[in-house]
Motif scaffolding. Structure first.
Motif, PDB file in Angstrom:
ATOM      1  N   ASN A   1      -0.905 -19.521  11.934  1.00  0.00           N
ATOM      2  CA  ASN A   1      -1.969 -19.851  10.990  1.00  0.00           C
ATOM      3  C   ASN A   1      -2.797 -21.014  11.512  1.00  0.00           C
ATOM      4  O   ASN A   1      -2.358 -21.784  12.365  1.00  0.00           O
ATOM      5  CB  ASN A   1      -1.428 -20.132   9.577  1.00  0.00           C
ATOM      6  N   LEU A   2      -4.015 -21.089  10.980  1.00  0.00           N
ATOM      7  CA  LEU A   2      -4.951 -22.158  11.327  1.00  0.00           C
ATOM      8  C   LEU A   2      -5.734 -22.551  10.080  1.00  0.00           C
ATOM      9  O   LEU A   2      -5.850 -21.775   9.124  1.00  0.00           O
ATOM     10  CB  LEU A   2      -5.933 -21.692  12.402  1.00  0.00           C
ATOM     11  N   LEU A   3      -6.288 -23.752  10.107  1.00  0.00           N
ATOM     12  CA  LEU A   3      -7.199 -24.181   9.066  1.00  0.00           C
ATOM     13  C   LEU A   3      -8.549 -23.502   9.285  1.00  0.00           C
ATOM     14  O   LEU A   3      -8.994 -23.336  10.429  1.00  0.00           O
ATOM     15  CB  LEU A   3      -7.359 -25.694   9.090  1.00  0.00           C
ATOM     16  N   ARG A   4      -9.194 -23.126   8.189  1.00  0.00           N
ATOM     17  CA  ARG A   4     -10.445 -22.369   8.277  1.00  0.00           C
ATOM     18  C   ARG A   4     -11.640 -23.244   7.911  1.00  0.00           C
ATOM     19  O   ARG A   4     -11.647 -23.898   6.865  1.00  0.00           O
ATOM     20  CB  ARG A   4     -10.397 -21.162   7.335  1.00  0.00           C
TER      21      ARG A   4
ATOM     22  N   PRO B   1     -11.964 -17.007  11.379  1.00  0.00           N
ATOM     23  CA  PRO B   1     -11.274 -15.791  11.826  1.00  0.00           C
ATOM     24  C   PRO B   1     -11.990 -15.067  12.963  1.00  0.00           C
ATOM     25  O   PRO B   1     -11.342 -14.568  13.889  1.00  0.00           O
ATOM     26  CB  PRO B   1     -11.232 -14.938  10.554  1.00  0.00           C
ATOM     27  N   GLU B   2     -13.330 -15.044  12.923  1.00  0.00           N
ATOM     28  CA  GLU B   2     -14.057 -14.338  13.986  1.00  0.00           C
ATOM     29  C   GLU B   2     -13.896 -15.012  15.346  1.00  0.00           C
ATOM     30  O   GLU B   2     -13.974 -14.349  16.384  1.00  0.00           O
ATOM     31  CB  GLU B   2     -15.539 -14.198  13.641  1.00  0.00           C
TER      32      GLU B   2
ATOM     33  N   ILE C   1      -5.844 -10.121  10.968  1.00  0.00           N
ATOM     34  CA  ILE C   1      -6.154 -11.377  10.282  1.00  0.00           C
ATOM     35  C   ILE C   1      -5.864 -11.226   8.800  1.00  0.00           C
ATOM     36  O   ILE C   1      -6.164 -10.193   8.199  1.00  0.00           O
ATOM     37  CB  ILE C   1      -7.641 -11.751  10.465  1.00  0.00           C
ATOM     38  N   GLU C   2      -5.287 -12.254   8.198  1.00  0.00           N
ATOM     39  CA  GLU C   2      -5.097 -12.262   6.744  1.00  0.00           C
ATOM     40  C   GLU C   2      -5.744 -13.517   6.171  1.00  0.00           C
ATOM     41  O   GLU C   2      -5.493 -14.633   6.642  1.00  0.00           O
ATOM     42  CB  GLU C   2      -3.621 -12.198   6.374  1.00  0.00           C
TER      43      GLU C   2
ATOM     44  N   ASP D   1      -7.725 -21.619   4.845  1.00  0.00           N
ATOM     45  CA  ASP D   1      -6.564 -21.298   5.666  1.00  0.00           C
ATOM     46  C   ASP D   1      -6.623 -19.813   5.998  1.00  0.00           C
ATOM     47  O   ASP D   1      -7.108 -19.016   5.204  1.00  0.00           O
ATOM     48  CB  ASP D   1      -5.277 -21.607   4.894  1.00  0.00           C
ATOM     49  N   PHE D   2      -6.174 -19.433   7.192  1.00  0.00           N
ATOM     50  CA  PHE D   2      -6.020 -18.023   7.521  1.00  0.00           C
ATOM     51  C   PHE D   2      -4.882 -17.852   8.514  1.00  0.00           C
ATOM     52  O   PHE D   2      -4.452 -18.807   9.167  1.00  0.00           O
ATOM     53  CB  PHE D   2      -7.326 -17.414   8.055  1.00  0.00           C
TER      54      PHE D   2
END
Length: 207
Positions: A145-148, A161-162, A177-178, A185-186
């Motif tokens: 996961n990463l911060l969006r 996400p892209e 991707i969720e 967050d994603f």
């Protein structure tokens, strides 16, 4: 140049909050579990025959989450660069916990690598290297996961996400991707398109 000194960043949190979710720089135990649940959905349904490396394992909370769910992998290895966290995780789990820097040290080979939160203070260049090395050490893929958001923070590491979809295409991996489970967050699963060979360039041993 690193965004923060990782060792100091987490040691300070441990000293302030203790051996809990906040001490591992999570907002709360609830949000930590939400992220774990999403990452689990991106892994295969049956973990019992798989080796899983939890990179940035912190206090061993992911291992404990899977154990409570009755969903332990066939083999579990935790990796962290912060020595006090490694010591605590060794006491709280019966998995193998290694003191390693995922950006520099040889990594153990496994079926899947998983990371929850450990890339949140890296630079973009470090994030790419982290992803590449975890993929190279995995036979099937890397789930994280990463911060969006926009990458405009001095402390935390934000992606869209892209950006990860483009990186996955560049690296020749499939990408799932969720989003929508938590604000800013994603989560992503980068999977080798066929059963992959583990790269010997980054691997210390195969678990």
């Amino acid at each position: 140049m690193p965004r923060v000194d990782t060792d100091t960043f987490y040691r300070n949190a441990l000293e302030r909050y203790g051996h809990n979710a906040q001490g591992a720089h999570w907002e709360s135990a609830r949000t930590q579990r939400v992220r774990f649940a999403v990452l689990r959905r991106l892994l295969p349904a049956d973990l019992s025959a798989l080796t899983l490396v939890d990179v940035g394992c912190g206090l061993g909370d992911l291992f404990r989450y899977l154990e409570v769910q009755g969903d332990r992998p066939g083999a579990y290895v935790g990796i962290d660069v912060v020595e006090p966290m490694v010591e605590i995780a060794r006491l709280r789990t019966d998995g193998e916990i290694l003191l390693l820097d995922a950006l520099r040290d040889p990594l153990p080979g496994a079926d899947y690598y998983l990371c929850s939160g450990a890339m949140n203070t890296l630079t973009r260049e470090e994030t790419r290297l982290f992803i590449e090395r975890c993929l190279a050490a995995s036979r099937l893929g890397f789930v994280f996961n990463l911060l969006r958001g926009e990458d405009d923070c001095d402390t935390f590491n934000y992606w869209e996400p892209e950006d990860i979809e483009a990186l996955a295409q560049e690296l020749g991996t499939d990408c799932a991707i969720e989003t929508g489970y938590m604000h800013r967050d994603f989560s992503a699963a980068l999977r080798h398109p066929v059963q992959g060979a583990i790269s010997t360039d980054v691997v210390a041993k195969t678990v």
